[in-house]
Design a protein around this motif. Sequence first.
Motif, PDB file in Angstrom:
ATOM      1  N   HIS A  80       0.816  -1.217   0.000  1.00 19.25           N
ATOM      2  CA  HIS A  80       0.000   0.000   0.000  1.00 19.25           C
ATOM      3  C   HIS A  80       0.852   1.270   0.000  1.00 19.25           C
ATOM      4  O   HIS A  80       0.339   2.361   0.221  1.00 19.25           O
ATOM      5  CB  HIS A  80      -0.953  -0.010   1.201  1.00 19.25           C
ATOM      6  CG  HIS A  80      -1.937  -1.139   1.120  1.00 19.25           C
ATOM      7  ND1 HIS A  80      -2.984  -1.155   0.228  1.00 19.25           N
ATOM      8  CD2 HIS A  80      -2.003  -2.305   1.789  1.00 19.25           C
ATOM      9  CE1 HIS A  80      -3.660  -2.275   0.356  1.00 19.25           C
ATOM     10  NE2 HIS A  80      -3.081  -3.000   1.306  1.00 19.25           N
ATOM     11  N   LYS A  81       2.156   1.109  -0.285  1.00 24.28           N
ATOM     12  CA  LYS A  81       3.064   2.252  -0.315  1.00 24.28           C
ATOM     13  C   LYS A  81       3.558   2.577  -1.717  1.00 24.28           C
ATOM     14  O   LYS A  81       3.889   3.722  -2.004  1.00 24.28           O
ATOM     15  CB  LYS A  81       4.293   1.972   0.569  1.00 24.28           C
ATOM     16  CG  LYS A  81       3.971   1.781   2.030  1.00 24.28           C
ATOM     17  CD  LYS A  81       5.225   1.408   2.794  1.00 24.28           C
ATOM     18  CE  LYS A  81       4.898   1.027   4.214  1.00 24.28           C
ATOM     19  NZ  LYS A  81       6.059   0.469   4.899  1.00 24.28           N
ATOM     20  N   MET A 109       1.957   3.728 -14.142  1.00 28.63           N
ATOM     21  CA  MET A 109       0.990   4.002 -15.208  1.00 28.63           C
ATOM     22  C   MET A 109      -0.454   3.961 -14.703  1.00 28.63           C
ATOM     23  O   MET A 109      -1.388   4.076 -15.490  1.00 28.63           O
ATOM     24  CB  MET A 109       1.165   2.987 -16.337  1.00 28.63           C
ATOM     25  CG  MET A 109       2.540   2.959 -16.943  1.00 28.63           C
ATOM     26  SD  MET A 109       2.850   4.129 -18.249  1.00 28.63           S
ATOM     27  CE  MET A 109       1.590   3.798 -19.421  1.00 28.63           C
ATOM     28  N   TYR A 110      -0.639   3.785 -13.376  1.00 28.37           N
ATOM     29  CA  TYR A 110      -1.998   3.715 -12.849  1.00 28.37           C
ATOM     30  C   TYR A 110      -2.043   4.205 -11.413  1.00 28.37           C
ATOM     31  O   TYR A 110      -1.336   3.698 -10.552  1.00 28.37           O
ATOM     32  CB  TYR A 110      -2.519   2.274 -12.912  1.00 28.37           C
ATOM     33  CG  TYR A 110      -3.909   2.125 -12.346  1.00 28.37           C
ATOM     34  CD1 TYR A 110      -5.002   2.585 -13.052  1.00 28.37           C
ATOM     35  CD2 TYR A 110      -4.117   1.553 -11.101  1.00 28.37           C
ATOM     36  CE1 TYR A 110      -6.285   2.465 -12.541  1.00 28.37           C
ATOM     37  CE2 TYR A 110      -5.396   1.423 -10.571  1.00 28.37           C
ATOM     38  CZ  TYR A 110      -6.476   1.886 -11.296  1.00 28.37           C
ATOM     39  OH  TYR A 110      -7.735   1.773 -10.785  1.00 28.37           O
ATOM     40  N   ASP A 111      -2.878   5.189 -11.152  1.00 29.47           N
ATOM     41  CA  ASP A 111      -3.093   5.700  -9.805  1.00 29.47           C
ATOM     42  C   ASP A 111      -4.374   5.069  -9.270  1.00 29.47           C
ATOM     43  O   ASP A 111      -5.462   5.345  -9.784  1.00 29.47           O
ATOM     44  CB  ASP A 111      -3.215   7.220  -9.828  1.00 29.47           C
ATOM     45  CG  ASP A 111      -3.380   7.827  -8.445  1.00 29.47           C
ATOM     46  OD1 ASP A 111      -3.839   7.124  -7.525  1.00 29.47           O
ATOM     47  OD2 ASP A 111      -3.058   9.017  -8.297  1.00 29.47           O
ATOM     48  N   PRO A 112      -4.265   4.208  -8.235  1.00 23.95           N
ATOM     49  CA  PRO A 112      -5.465   3.538  -7.740  1.00 23.95           C
ATOM     50  C   PRO A 112      -6.489   4.482  -7.109  1.00 23.95           C
ATOM     51  O   PRO A 112      -7.661   4.164  -7.016  1.00 23.95           O
ATOM     52  CB  PRO A 112      -4.930   2.546  -6.706  1.00 23.95           C
ATOM     53  CG  PRO A 112      -3.580   3.023  -6.352  1.00 23.95           C
ATOM     54  CD  PRO A 112      -3.067   3.810  -7.511  1.00 23.95           C
ATOM     55  N   GLU A 129      -6.401   6.999 -12.932  1.00 19.13           N
ATOM     56  CA  GLU A 129      -5.701   7.634 -14.054  1.00 19.13           C
ATOM     57  C   GLU A 129      -4.237   7.244 -14.095  1.00 19.13           C
ATOM     58  O   GLU A 129      -3.677   6.796 -13.107  1.00 19.13           O
ATOM     59  CB  GLU A 129      -5.805   9.163 -13.922  1.00 19.13           C
ATOM     60  CG  GLU A 129      -7.218   9.713 -13.882  1.00 19.13           C
ATOM     61  CD  GLU A 129      -7.941   9.544 -15.198  1.00 19.13           C
ATOM     62  OE1 GLU A 129      -7.304   9.673 -16.263  1.00 19.13           O
ATOM     63  OE2 GLU A 129      -9.151   9.284 -15.158  1.00 19.13           O
ATOM     64  N   SER A 130      -3.623   7.510 -15.246  1.00 16.97           N
ATOM     65  CA  SER A 130      -2.190   7.327 -15.395  1.00 16.97           C
ATOM     66  C   SER A 130      -1.475   8.412 -14.612  1.00 16.97           C
ATOM     67  O   SER A 130      -1.930   9.563 -14.570  1.00 16.97           O
ATOM     68  CB  SER A 130      -1.782   7.415 -16.869  1.00 16.97           C
ATOM     69  OG  SER A 130      -0.381   7.412 -17.001  1.00 16.97           O
ATOM     70  N   GLN A 131      -0.375   8.048 -13.967  1.00 15.35           N
ATOM     71  CA  GLN A 131       0.393   9.040 -13.225  1.00 15.35           C
ATOM     72  C   GLN A 131       1.352   9.789 -14.137  1.00 15.35           C
ATOM     73  O   GLN A 131       2.010  10.714 -13.700  1.00 15.35           O
ATOM     74  CB  GLN A 131       1.175   8.348 -12.091  1.00 15.35           C
ATOM     75  CG  GLN A 131       0.268   7.779 -11.021  1.00 15.35           C
ATOM     76  CD  GLN A 131       1.029   7.206  -9.867  1.00 15.35           C
ATOM     77  OE1 GLN A 131       2.096   7.659  -9.514  1.00 15.35           O
ATOM     78  NE2 GLN A 131       0.474   6.161  -9.261  1.00 15.35           N
TER      79      GLN A 131
END
Length: 183
Positions: free
Chosen positions: A167-168, A173-176, A180-182
């Motif tokens: 969880h850190k 390429m993915y912001d949970p 969106e893509s970071q």
Amino acid sequence: MSDSYWFRTGEATVFSSDGQGTDAMPEILIGDVKGPAGHAFANLMGQTAGHTRMFAIRATNQQVRPATIMVPKVTIKSSAYVNLLGGPVQSAVADAVIDSVADGIIPRLQANELCIIAMIWIDPSCATNPELDRKDLYRTNYEAMKLAISRAMSNSPSIDELIANRHKIFHEMYDPETGESQW
């Protein structure tokens, strides 16, 4: 042969110098030539349109040990792309493999009993970039391949590290949180 080298995987990402697009992201499989890695290696010997596979060689008549086959991750659409794969990238992969043996990362006495499958990605824009820094393409692929081999041989990251970072650390390429893509 120890079962510890039956089937090992590793990956690494090394980023390019600014503006080059020469990021390297090999994903590899190392294992005994008589096991599942060896079977997969042999099955990759055929060619398919747009996916030229080649051995990692240091120079003509200098195929590395462990035998290493490079498999492109994207469809090859030009001879310029093939020239990058079979030039600086092939050289970098080959040098990383032989240096991994020389450095003891891959056991020297098992170099003929192991094989490596290396899935290689080159940004397709590199093939059309007249300003491409081929030295940077070599550097990123050498560093990433050597790191991927080291990770495969040491089973890194460990399951404890993965759980601790669950969880850190997030995929680039993915912001949970947003979906969106970071980048």
